[in-house]
Design a protein around this motif. Sequence first.
Motif, PDB file in Angstrom:
ATOM      1  N   PRO A 139       0.783  -1.232  -0.080  1.00 62.38           N
ATOM      2  CA  PRO A 139       0.054   0.007   0.165  1.00 62.38           C
ATOM      3  C   PRO A 139       0.541   1.236  -0.050  1.00 62.38           C
ATOM      4  O   PRO A 139       0.041   2.560  -0.184  1.00 62.38           O
ATOM      5  CB  PRO A 139      -1.031  -0.175   1.470  1.00 62.38           C
ATOM      6  N   ILE A 140       2.133   1.155   0.234  1.00 61.16           N
ATOM      7  CA  ILE A 140       2.809   2.481   0.247  1.00 61.16           C
ATOM      8  C   ILE A 140       3.378   2.619  -1.309  1.00 61.16           C
ATOM      9  O   ILE A 140       4.364   2.131  -1.563  1.00 61.16           O
ATOM     10  CB  ILE A 140       4.102   2.432   1.161  1.00 61.16           C
ATOM     11  N   PRO A 141       2.515   3.830  -2.111  1.00 57.93           N
ATOM     12  CA  PRO A 141       3.232   3.640  -3.386  1.00 57.93           C
ATOM     13  C   PRO A 141       4.601   4.636  -3.796  1.00 57.93           C
ATOM     14  O   PRO A 141       4.707   5.753  -3.383  1.00 57.93           O
ATOM     15  CB  PRO A 141       2.071   4.772  -4.082  1.00 57.93           C
ATOM     16  N   SER A 142       5.262   3.879  -4.342  1.00 56.93           N
ATOM     17  CA  SER A 142       6.701   4.406  -4.998  1.00 56.93           C
ATOM     18  C   SER A 142       6.562   5.714  -5.818  1.00 56.93           C
ATOM     19  O   SER A 142       7.103   6.654  -5.977  1.00 56.93           O
ATOM     20  CB  SER A 142       7.488   3.444  -5.488  1.00 56.93           C
ATOM     21  N   GLU A 143       5.458   5.715  -6.564  1.00 55.62           N
ATOM     22  CA  GLU A 143       4.865   6.851  -7.416  1.00 55.62           C
ATOM     23  C   GLU A 143       4.727   7.995  -6.728  1.00 55.62           C
ATOM     24  O   GLU A 143       4.525   9.064  -7.308  1.00 55.62           O
ATOM     25  CB  GLU A 143       3.607   6.350  -8.267  1.00 55.62           C
ATOM     26  N   LEU A 144       4.441   7.967  -5.386  1.00 53.92           N
ATOM     27  CA  LEU A 144       4.103   9.190  -4.727  1.00 53.92           C
ATOM     28  C   LEU A 144       5.459   9.534  -3.846  1.00 53.92           C
ATOM     29  O   LEU A 144       5.746  10.607  -3.787  1.00 53.92           O
ATOM     30  CB  LEU A 144       2.939   9.126  -3.808  1.00 53.92           C
ATOM     31  N   VAL A 145       6.069   8.359  -3.274  1.00 54.90           N
ATOM     32  CA  VAL A 145       7.251   8.732  -2.506  1.00 54.90           C
ATOM     33  C   VAL A 145       8.378   9.162  -3.275  1.00 54.90           C
ATOM     34  O   VAL A 145       9.107  10.074  -3.028  1.00 54.90           O
ATOM     35  CB  VAL A 145       7.791   7.300  -1.847  1.00 54.90           C
ATOM     36  N   ILE A 146       8.692   8.525  -4.361  1.00 55.58           N
ATOM     37  CA  ILE A 146      10.107   9.009  -5.053  1.00 55.58           C
ATOM     38  C   ILE A 146       9.791  10.432  -5.692  1.00 55.58           C
ATOM     39  O   ILE A 146      10.935  11.192  -5.672  1.00 55.58           O
ATOM     40  CB  ILE A 146      10.506   7.891  -6.081  1.00 55.58           C
ATOM     41  N   PRO A 147       8.801  10.562  -6.448  1.00 55.52           N
ATOM     42  CA  PRO A 147       8.896  12.209  -6.851  1.00 55.52           C
ATOM     43  C   PRO A 147       8.951  13.269  -5.819  1.00 55.52           C
ATOM     44  O   PRO A 147       9.827  14.368  -5.815  1.00 55.52           O
ATOM     45  CB  PRO A 147       7.530  12.308  -7.493  1.00 55.52           C
TER      46      PRO A 147
ATOM     47  N   PHE B 216      13.805  -7.683 -14.045  1.00 56.69           N
ATOM     48  CA  PHE B 216      14.200  -6.187 -14.241  1.00 56.69           C
ATOM     49  C   PHE B 216      12.819  -5.438 -14.464  1.00 56.69           C
ATOM     50  O   PHE B 216      12.684  -4.250 -13.898  1.00 56.69           O
ATOM     51  CB  PHE B 216      15.271  -6.313 -15.333  1.00 56.69           C
ATOM     52  N   LEU B 217      12.250  -5.853 -15.384  1.00 55.48           N
ATOM     53  CA  LEU B 217      11.220  -4.907 -15.803  1.00 55.48           C
ATOM     54  C   LEU B 217      10.005  -5.017 -14.893  1.00 55.48           C
ATOM     55  O   LEU B 217       9.317  -3.741 -14.755  1.00 55.48           O
ATOM     56  CB  LEU B 217      10.344  -5.558 -17.076  1.00 55.48           C
ATOM     57  N   GLY B 218       9.844  -6.021 -13.927  1.00 52.40           N
ATOM     58  CA  GLY B 218       8.837  -5.969 -13.130  1.00 52.40           C
ATOM     59  C   GLY B 218       8.898  -4.863 -12.263  1.00 52.40           C
ATOM     60  O   GLY B 218       8.189  -4.546 -11.184  1.00 52.40           O
ATOM     61  N   ARG B 219      10.070  -4.296 -11.788  1.00 52.23           N
ATOM     62  CA  ARG B 219      10.603  -3.475 -10.798  1.00 52.23           C
ATOM     63  C   ARG B 219       9.562  -2.030 -10.981  1.00 52.23           C
ATOM     64  O   ARG B 219       9.245  -1.200 -10.365  1.00 52.23           O
ATOM     65  CB  ARG B 219      12.053  -2.948 -10.645  1.00 52.23           C
ATOM     66  N   MET B 220       8.966  -1.820 -12.658  1.00 50.40           N
ATOM     67  CA  MET B 220       8.558  -0.487 -12.915  1.00 50.40           C
ATOM     68  C   MET B 220       6.943  -0.655 -12.837  1.00 50.40           C
ATOM     69  O   MET B 220       6.485   0.103 -13.291  1.00 50.40           O
ATOM     70  CB  MET B 220       9.202  -0.204 -14.273  1.00 50.40           C
ATOM     71  N   VAL B 221       6.485  -2.086 -12.595  1.00 50.43           N
ATOM     72  CA  VAL B 221       5.095  -2.228 -12.988  1.00 50.43           C
ATOM     73  C   VAL B 221       4.232  -2.480 -11.524  1.00 50.43           C
ATOM     74  O   VAL B 221       4.680  -3.245 -10.674  1.00 50.43           O
ATOM     75  CB  VAL B 221       4.813  -3.746 -13.601  1.00 50.43           C
ATOM     76  N   PRO B 222       3.387  -1.506 -11.065  1.00 49.22           N
ATOM     77  CA  PRO B 222       2.736  -1.657  -9.959  1.00 49.22           C
ATOM     78  C   PRO B 222       1.990  -3.029  -9.728  1.00 49.22           C
ATOM     79  O   PRO B 222       1.300  -3.526 -10.819  1.00 49.22           O
ATOM     80  CB  PRO B 222       1.792  -0.425  -9.707  1.00 49.22           C
ATOM     81  N   GLY B 223       2.045  -3.509  -8.554  1.00 43.31           N
ATOM     82  CA  GLY B 223       1.478  -4.952  -8.525  1.00 43.31           C
ATOM     83  C   GLY B 223       2.252  -6.105  -8.574  1.00 43.31           C
ATOM     84  O   GLY B 223       2.352  -7.144  -7.709  1.00 43.31           O
ATOM     85  N   ILE B 224       3.027  -5.777  -9.666  1.00 40.42           N
ATOM     86  CA  ILE B 224       3.779  -6.857 -10.268  1.00 40.42           C
ATOM     87  C   ILE B 224       5.072  -6.971  -9.100  1.00 40.42           C
ATOM     88  O   ILE B 224       5.659  -7.938  -8.938  1.00 40.42           O
ATOM     89  CB  ILE B 224       4.185  -6.908 -11.557  1.00 40.42           C
ATOM     90  N   ARG B 225       5.579  -5.752  -8.969  1.00 39.92           N
ATOM     91  CA  ARG B 225       6.962  -5.617  -8.652  1.00 39.92           C
ATOM     92  C   ARG B 225       7.207  -6.158  -7.079  1.00 39.92           C
ATOM     93  O   ARG B 225       8.237  -6.659  -6.791  1.00 39.92           O
ATOM     94  CB  ARG B 225       7.472  -4.255  -8.509  1.00 39.92           C
ATOM     95  N   THR B 226       6.039  -6.130  -6.391  1.00 34.62           N
ATOM     96  CA  THR B 226       5.926  -6.691  -4.989  1.00 34.62           C
ATOM     97  C   THR B 226       6.268  -8.169  -4.892  1.00 34.62           C
ATOM     98  O   THR B 226       7.190  -8.752  -4.209  1.00 34.62           O
ATOM     99  CB  THR B 226       4.765  -6.452  -4.185  1.00 34.62           C
ATOM    100  N   PHE B 227       5.729  -8.823  -6.035  1.00 35.68           N
ATOM    101  CA  PHE B 227       5.605 -10.496  -5.735  1.00 35.68           C
ATOM    102  C   PHE B 227       6.501 -11.320  -6.596  1.00 35.68           C
ATOM    103  O   PHE B 227       6.556 -12.537  -6.755  1.00 35.68           O
ATOM    104  CB  PHE B 227       4.245 -10.989  -5.714  1.00 35.68           C
TER     105      PHE B 227
END
Length: 201
Positions: free
Chosen positions: A29-37, A114-125
């Motif tokens: 639930p903590i979104p990197s799309e909000l944290v990193i920017p 590699f690519l999954g690090r940039m896909v929400p939902g996929i990168r976690t699991f």
Amino acid sequence: MFNWIVSTIESLGVPGLGLLMLLENIIPPIPSELVIPLAGYLSAQGRFSPILAFLAATTGASLGALFWYWAGRRLGRDRLRAFATRRGRWIGFTIDDLTAAEAWFERHGGKIVFLGRMVPGIRTFVSIPAGIAGMPVTRFLLLTAAGSALWTGLLMTGGYVLKAKYDLLATWIDPISTAILGLVVLAWLWQVVRPRQKTRG
């Protein structure tokens, strides 16, 4: 939620950013799309070094991914599927998540790490099937760090370029992020209270 992320980063600094990214990769639930920017924006204001912020975010994300990799490697497919069926819903880790991650890994192999690090939902699991398959930890970390670094760099650059405009964005980011968090909580409650599904083969 936005204000909580701001206060966490401002009070804990660069280590707080790394901690948020580690948690984001363990508990979604903590979104990197909000944290990193936001980290890029604060770096542009001179609050802390953009290089250190980039390294902290990338390291935190990689360590969070390593947690699920070792879970897959140590526990194995059968035990993880049993856990996902019985207890996974308490942390938002369902049998469907595991099945989807396995399918992605079988189809794309190391590329999806590699690519999954940039896909929400996929990168976690996506780290789980890599661990189950016994991917060498060095290769896993290199692919994960590379994907995390690219994603972090893109988002931080966006936040850095926005600079003063980020304050204006915060006026609508906060209610939207709060609404998203509310939906996540409702989805989690639904997973907890709904009847269990039988384990798929």
